[in-house]
Design an enzyme around this catalytic site. Structure first.
Site, PDB file in Angstrom:
ATOM      1  N   GLN A   1       0.647  -1.265   0.022  1.00  0.00           N
ATOM      2  CA  GLN A   1      -0.034   0.191   0.094  1.00  0.00           C
ATOM      3  C   GLN A   1       0.903   1.312   0.209  1.00  0.00           C
ATOM      4  O   GLN A   1       0.291   2.181  -0.219  1.00  0.00           O
ATOM      5  CB  GLN A   1      -0.932   0.113   1.056  1.00  0.00           C
ATOM      6  CG  GLN A   1      -1.841  -0.994   1.192  1.00  0.00           C
ATOM      7  CD  GLN A   1      -2.992  -1.048   2.222  1.00  0.00           C
ATOM      8  OE1 GLN A   1      -3.054  -2.173   3.153  1.00  0.00           O
ATOM      9  NE2 GLN A   1      -3.373   0.089   2.566  1.00  0.00           N
ATOM     10  N   ARG A  37      -9.123  -0.634   7.949  1.00  0.00           N
ATOM     11  CA  ARG A  37      -9.895   0.615   7.705  1.00  0.00           C
ATOM     12  C   ARG A  37     -10.251   1.440   8.968  1.00  0.00           C
ATOM     13  O   ARG A  37     -11.470   1.892   9.155  1.00  0.00           O
ATOM     14  CB  ARG A  37     -11.309   0.162   7.240  1.00  0.00           C
ATOM     15  CG  ARG A  37     -11.814   0.626   5.778  1.00  0.00           C
ATOM     16  CD  ARG A  37     -12.941  -0.217   5.169  1.00  0.00           C
ATOM     17  NE  ARG A  37     -13.389   0.499   4.189  1.00  0.00           N
ATOM     18  CZ  ARG A  37     -14.068  -0.154   3.179  1.00  0.00           C
ATOM     19  NH1 ARG A  37     -13.708  -1.309   2.819  1.00  0.00           N
ATOM     20  NH2 ARG A  37     -14.281   0.647   2.084  1.00  0.00           N
ATOM     21  N   CYS A  38      -9.216   1.658   9.873  1.00  0.00           N
ATOM     22  CA  CYS A  38      -9.412   2.095  11.133  1.00  0.00           C
ATOM     23  C   CYS A  38      -8.903   3.456  11.112  1.00  0.00           C
ATOM     24  O   CYS A  38      -9.287   4.117  12.193  1.00  0.00           O
ATOM     25  CB  CYS A  38      -8.210   1.305  12.282  1.00  0.00           C
ATOM     26  SG  CYS A  38      -6.541   1.801  11.759  1.00  0.00           S
ATOM     27  N   GLU A  74     -12.886   4.828   4.966  1.00  0.00           N
ATOM     28  CA  GLU A  74     -12.730   4.171   6.206  1.00  0.00           C
ATOM     29  C   GLU A  74     -14.050   4.431   6.977  1.00  0.00           C
ATOM     30  O   GLU A  74     -14.177   3.866   8.239  1.00  0.00           O
ATOM     31  CB  GLU A  74     -11.545   4.504   7.115  1.00  0.00           C
ATOM     32  CG  GLU A  74     -10.536   3.992   6.259  1.00  0.00           C
ATOM     33  CD  GLU A  74      -9.077   4.160   6.846  1.00  0.00           C
ATOM     34  OE1 GLU A  74      -8.018   3.350   7.191  1.00  0.00           O
ATOM     35  OE2 GLU A  74      -8.803   5.662   7.097  1.00  0.00           O
TER      36      GLU A  74
END
Lengths: 288, 166, 806
Positions: free
Chosen positions: C237, C384-385, C760
């Protein structure tokens, strides 16, 4: 992810298949649909040296009615069971249960025989075979015998199947027209084994139960034929006390494993709820 | 372990592969036939990313040995586009309805939807959701996948009528 | 030449710029099975590597016998820590200032930890090699309960840190302690609590789970001995960060390292950091002189790569008796597993947890976080925090519902009473963040009206009475969540990763015939950047999006960026795109002025070109302008038309949303049904509504799974429970609810196109909505806080403990 090595055999007849099983004894496993065995081999939890693929054995296929018996070849897939008008017409609980097994892809390939002969307490089809009082035709080297489903299951992965025997066909007495049926399965999601499941086949005359067979899935180390529970409703209507008595009797037979699906207490409780719901749905379907 | 040859018909072409008995069908596609559309997403036969169409059945190719399917007729995602190179109804539907994000589940999802529509050309939403319950997606939440399949079903249903009108 | 005159609407539509539901460019290849994922890659001579992993959660490694493995046909080498020590790579730095074993060095700290790396000709031989390695262990006592990790007699986990009383984040209180981090005004907060009319205090735990993208982590490493150059393809990523880390640990100069992230099958934060698999593949390639591929399987992914959450938050809110909040105090016990491998900016060992004041106007607040080691997999920040915002949102949103219950107030009313008001933005929170913009009341009221909230409460009241009368066995819950997110890391003044400021970048080059190539430092894993980034450029410079190729992921060609995670792409890279595009437009304006023989200030921008003010027929379209840049640039001006921008955001962005979940639960089985889920998101300017909706659907589905059963658990001796898809709850299309999405638009005042992140938000906001729904369902029976996950069994257990089963 990668299985160990093995030798592959593809017999063309039952005689050839059982011959290979006898020859290779403990090192051999039958490969039917493979949807239970192959995942275990990929995790190396099963590592047979010889795989006997019975997909080419023609005698193991076919669904046919012989008088009051439905004969289903062991290599009939779940998909074939679901799609069969004969099965839907004569023994609809089979279709209902089959639709609750695994997922669409697995059902195209997974077989009835595999689901019945594995001895995995998580499988769904055994419980309904217990309700239906089905018989399993077992073929060995030069031998053939019939064992009732109700006598077949001994423990986890332990059945009456001999070392060099294969389950060839399932013979099921066709229940009377107008019988009631239901398979009630509580599961975490599609594809999961039952947290608790109950199958019911019954007949009723004007609301009074004239016969009732109850089978339980994944609530012990084998499928359970809950005879005592079925006996509770005979000759009675399914009023609240009668149902409660049947549920209590069924729970007394349960000894579920505690696992990620739930505790022993939870699974026993909901097992009873499944019995209740299956009884009610079966009765709603019955025509006297 | 000695290798044997398996012969299949894949996307309309006769192919051969040299395999061990334990060689999984998914690996034959990906490693030997250069068909990398089918993907591996799990090790317990749950995710369906490896789904292909085999002899008229949706099959998880990670849970099948190549030796089991000698002689089979198989369609993979690479065989779905039309002869003129245009996208099939399903592929177009997935694009038009945003039925994919990372794309990893997409080949398996489309191949499963293909067989679903072959057997049930006018599925309800519930039937679609049940029909794809052997395919996991982490990106879309399935809602637009359902719409994509409905798009394709409608297009496929329209197409025969158009031909009749001509 | 097209002689038809297009209307303004038609010209705009042709561009497919910002705001339209442009269909995705990526889909052409993905729907045809022509994505380029790592495991699709085959290089000549490529080998395959696979790990031997620890059976035990905590053990000394007495002996590793690789002799039989080396005899397995096809196996070429087996690496252990001994071999890696030779190149100083047995340990590697983490993004959190800790170090992590690449291969077991004397001991293992979590089940399935890497012990040896088998390198073979193909993956089948590698698997056989792994089976043949023999390991002798001496078991050590295990800690899986973070609350026991700092007991006086707790076993020592990190012997490598013996004697080190301070770490990357300051003093360490105990041999299993990692850091203590705090923010806020302790004295003022303590005073507020001391004088409060009403307080609540609850231990709110966010359990351990895992991002589980459908594609696992993998790489192909190829070291060219002749050139001394390393090429690593991988699921990255943040490919540039990986390159810089690689140069720091390998000593290969950075210009001789090529990192390429092609298509990635989902990231969700799982693919930000470096894993032992990457390091071992690199070393194996150097040792063998051949490319080496490493592809982890699903069980490896779930049990050893970056887990998410495991935050145990003692949450306290002080309020007046009429429901005005006066203080917030939170202590977090953070379980990081065997190594602190969190992908946090270096000054934030608890990420952006300080957003825990949420959407509410807390005058004072104080947060302390204690990080600890346990015998579990390393990590913590993923899934996705937004860097611990999921945890913070859960704490405050559960906390507000608990407070509402204590006050006897409706949870919607309590929120509306305490929201930061529109006029208060930009808003300085008590924990040091400046929220850029928001209009919470409008969003909340829109949501409440959309679901007919009052009618739902009336229905619930009636159902509760029916339940008490024994007429129904179903209870109904309404779960609210109003979250404020903090995304777009981040300003260089306080955000860095391993010392690298968290800017991002974009380079755009126009070709003579009017199309463009643009590259960014971010890296999509399904977010559709090839589609959306082109839309931004199209709107900014008036070239159709279809004429703009977007590339990411190749560190040789893309300008340096910090990658895609924490919803930072739109806020940071998106801003860089707009800034680079505007540089191009500024130059284009000069060229247009020259072509039209006017002064620049006589021109105005008009969709796809420049028009002379007051003389509408005097127009130069971009295509002509671009050609001129190459054909006849104005005197004194450089030919060509390209620009690059590195954007250092002045602030984070603060998307927000109102989510409402209606749920029915059968108390006899614990089975829940999500009747309705309504999600209103405000992410500022909306670039592609279709893609935003897709992101929300996906994030809500993740949130649903997390709240309702998905977890990674450990038994008392550290065996992982639920580490495969057999038990790890990933809903199918059958279990997944239908999602209703809606939006408001409150642009970010500091962002060049007013956009905030959104990816997110649905996970941040979704989990509290589901958990509040379950809690709300049971609350009339006397419960105060029911821990998630809320699977059937746990729901039944709550009912059972309430005596509902007779």
């Amino acid at each position: 992810m990668i299985p160990g090595s093995f030798s592959y055999h593809r017999p063309q007849s039952i005689a050839e298949a059982t011959g290979l099983l006898a020859q290779h004894a403990d090192g051999a496993r039958v490969l039917a649909g493979g949807q239970s065995l192959i995942p275990m081999m990929k995790l190396r939890l099963a590592a047979p040296e010889h795989l006997i693929d019975i997909a080419a054995v023609a005698e193991l296929k076919g669904i046919e009615r012989k008088a009051d018996t439905l004969r289903i070849g062991a290599m009939t897939t779940q998909h074939e069971l679901i799609a069969s008008p004969l099965v839907a017409e004569t023994i609809p609980i089979i279709r209902e249960t089959s639709l609750l097994v695994a997922d669409p892809q697995v059902r195209y390939v997974g077989t009835l025989g595999g689901n019945l002969a594995n001895g995995d307490p998580g499988n769904d089809m055994p419980a309904i075979m217990l309700c239906l009082d089905a018989s399993y035709r077992l073929m060995g080297r030069g031998s053939e015998r019939v064992v009732k489903a109700r006598d077949f299951y001994k423990g986890t992965y332990a059945t009456a199947l001999g070392d060099a025997e294969i389950l060839a066909a399932i013979e099921i007495p066709i229940p009377p027209a107008g019988h009631g049926y239901a398979y009630e399965k509580l599961k975490r999601k599609i594809g999961d084994y039952a947290t608790a499941a109950a199958g019911v086949i019954l007949t009723a005359q004007g609301g009074t139960i004239s016969s009732c067979a109850i089978g339980l899935s994944n609530l012990a180390d084998t499928p359970i034929y809950a005879q005592a529970a079925g006996a509770e409703v005979l000759g009675r209507s399914l009023d609240a006390p009668t149902i409660a008595a049947a549920v209590k009797a069924a729970r007394a037979l349960m000894a579920p494993a505690a696992d990620t699906r739930g505790s022993v207490e939870y699974r026993t409780y909901v097992g009873g709820v499944m019995v209740e719901r299956a009884l009610k749905r079966a009765l709603a379907r019955a025509r006297s | 372990m000695t290798k044997t040859q398996v012969k299949m018909r894949v996307n309309g072409r006769a192919v051969e592969a040299l395999v061990e008995p334990r060689t999984l069908l998914i690996h034959v596609f990906r490693e030997q036939l250069n068909l990398t559309g089918a993907h591996i997403g799990c090790d317990t036969t749950h995710c369906g990313a490896c789904t292909v169409d085999l002899d008229g059945k949706s099959v998880k190719s990670c849970t099948m040995f190549a030796v089991q399917v000698d002689g089979a007729t198989i369609t993979t995602i690479e065989g779905m586009a039309n002869a003129d190179g245009s996208l099939s109804a399903l592929q177009e539907g997935f694009r038009m309805e945003h039925g994919l994000q990372c794309g990893f589940c997409t080949p398996g999802m489309i191949m499963r939807a293909h067989r679903l529509l072959q057997e049930n050309p006018n599925p309800s939403e519930e039937e679609i959701r049940f029909g794809i319950s052997g395919n996991l997606c982490r990106c879309t939440g399935y809602q637009n996948i359902v719409k994509a399949i409905q798009y394709a079903a409608a297009k496929l249903r329209d197409a025969p009528q158009k031909e009749a009108a001509e | 030449m097209n002689t038809a005159v297009l209307t303004r609407e038609q010209r705009e539509a042709k561009l497919e710029g910002m705001g339209c539901k442009r269909k995705r460019v990526e889909d052409i290849r993905f729907t045809q099975g022509k994505g380029n994922y790592i495991d699709d890659l085959k290089l000549p001579g490529m080998l395959f590597g696979d790990f031997v992993r620890s059976q035990y959660a905590h053990a000394r490694i007495k002996r590793i016998d690789t002799s039989k493995a080396k005899q397995v046909p096809g196996v070429l080498a087996v690496l252990t820590a001994e071999e890696l020590k030779g190149v100083n790579l047995a340990w590697m730095p983490t993004l959190a200032g800790d170090v992590q074993m690449v291969l077991a060095d004397g001991k293992v700290l979590f089940q399935n930890q890497e012990i040896a790396f088998v390198v073979a000709e193909d993956r089948y031989a590698a698997a056989d090699g792994v089976e043949a390695v023999e390991v002798e262990y001496e078991e050590l006592p295990v800690i899986v309960d973070p609350f026991k990790s700092m007991a006086a007699d707790a076993p020592v986990l990190r012997e490598d840190l013996a004697g080190k009383t301070s770490g990357a984040h300051g003093a360490r209180k105990h041999h299993n302690h990692i850091f203590e981090w705090s923010v806020g005004d302790k004295a003022a907060t303590d005073a507020a609590f001391a004088g409060a009319e009403v307080t609540i205090k609850e231990l709110i735990s966010y359990h351990r789970t895992h991002p589980s993208p459908l594609e696992t982590c993998q790489c192909v490493a190829s070291f060219d001995k002749i050139k001394g150059e390393l090429t690593v393809y991988g699921t990255f990523q943040a490919p540039h960060v990986i390159r810089t880390v690689a140069t720091l640990i390998s000593k290969i100069p950075e210009h001789k390292i090529h990192v390429i992230a092609p298509d990635i099958g989902g990231g969700f934060g799982n693919k930000v950091g470096a894993y032992p698999g990457y390091i071992c593949a690199i070393v194996a390639s150097i040792v063998t002189g051949l490319p080496v591929k490493w592809v982890e399987d699903r069980i490896e992914n779930l049990t050893t790569t970056s887990f998410a959450r495991d935050y145990h938050m003692t949450t306290e809110i002080a309020a007046s008796k009429d429901g005005k909040v006066t203080g917030l105090r939170v202590h977090v016990l953070a379980d990081h597993g065997g190594f602190d491998a969190c992908a946090d900016p270096s000054k934030f060992p608890a990420g952006f947890f300080a957003i825990v004041t949420g959407s509410y106007d807390f005058p004072v607040a104080h947060v302390t976080v204690d990080g600890v080691y346990t015998n579990k997999a390393p990590g913590g920040v993923a899934y996705r925090c937004s860097l611990r915002v999921t945890e913070a949102a859960y704490a405050i949103e559960r906390g507000m519902d608990i407070l509402a219950q204590k006050l006897g107030m409706d949870p919607a009313e309590l929120r509306l009473k305490n929201f930061i008001k529109r006029e208060q933005f930009p808003y300085q929170s008590a924990l040091g963040w400046e929220y850029d913009s928001g209009d919470y009341h409008t969003a909340m009221n829109k949501a409440l009206e959309a679901v007919s909230y009052q009618a739902l409460r009336a229905e619930q009241a009636a159902k509760r009475e029916a339940f008490k009368r024994g007429e129904t066995r179903e209870i109904m819950g309404i779960g609210l969540c109003f979250f404020t997110e903090i995304v777009g890391a981040g300003p260089s003044k306080n955000c860095d990763v391993l010392g690298l400021a968290m800017f991002d970048s974009c380079e755009i080059r126009l070709h003579p015939t009017g199309s463009a190539l643009a590259r960014m430092g971010s890296k999509s894993q399904g977010q559709g950047h090839e589609t959306t980034y082109a839309q931004i450029i199209a709107s900014e410079i008036g070239i159709p999006a279809d004429d703009i190729a977007v590339e990411e992921g190749n560190t040789d060609t893309a300008p340096y960026g910090i990658g895609t995670f924490g919803s930072r792409s739109t806020p940071v890279a998106g801003a860089a795109i707009a800034m680079a595009a505007r540089k191009i437009r500024n130059k284009a304006q000069m060229i247009a002025a020259y072509l039209l023989e006017v002064h620049e200030s006589d021109l105005e921008w008009d969709i796809d070109g420049f028009r002379v003010k007051g003389l509408p027929e005097k127009f130069k379209g971009m295509k002509e302008i671009v050609w001129a840049a190459y054909h006849s640039p104005p005197p004194g001006m450089e030919p060509g038309l390209e620009a690059v921008s590195y954007y250092d955001p002045p602030n984070m962005t603060y998307p927000f949303g109102a989510y409402i979940c209606v749920m029915d639960i059968d108390v006899d089985t614990g089975v829940y049904k999500v009747r309705r889920f309504y999600a209103l998101d405000d992410c500022g300017t909306r670039i592609n509504p279709m893609i935003i909706e897709g992101q929300v659907h996906g994030g809500l589905t993740e949130a649903f799974a997390i709240a309702m059963g998905q977890e990674i658990r450990y038994d008392e001796i550290g065996n992982v429970v639920g580490g495969s898809f057999m038990d790890f709850f990933l809903p199918t299309a059958v279990e997944t609810p239908k999602w209703e999405t809606d939006h408001t638009v409150t642009p970010s005042p500091h962002h060049p196109i007013g956009a905030k992140g959104v990816g997110e938000s649905p996970n941040v906001g979704g989990v509290p909505a589901f958990s509040n729904a379950v809690n709300d369902a049971f609350s009339f029976l006397g419960t105060r806080h029911i821990q998630m996950p809320h699977d059937f069994w746990r729901n039944w257990t709550v009912a059972n403990q309430l005596g509902l089963h007779g």
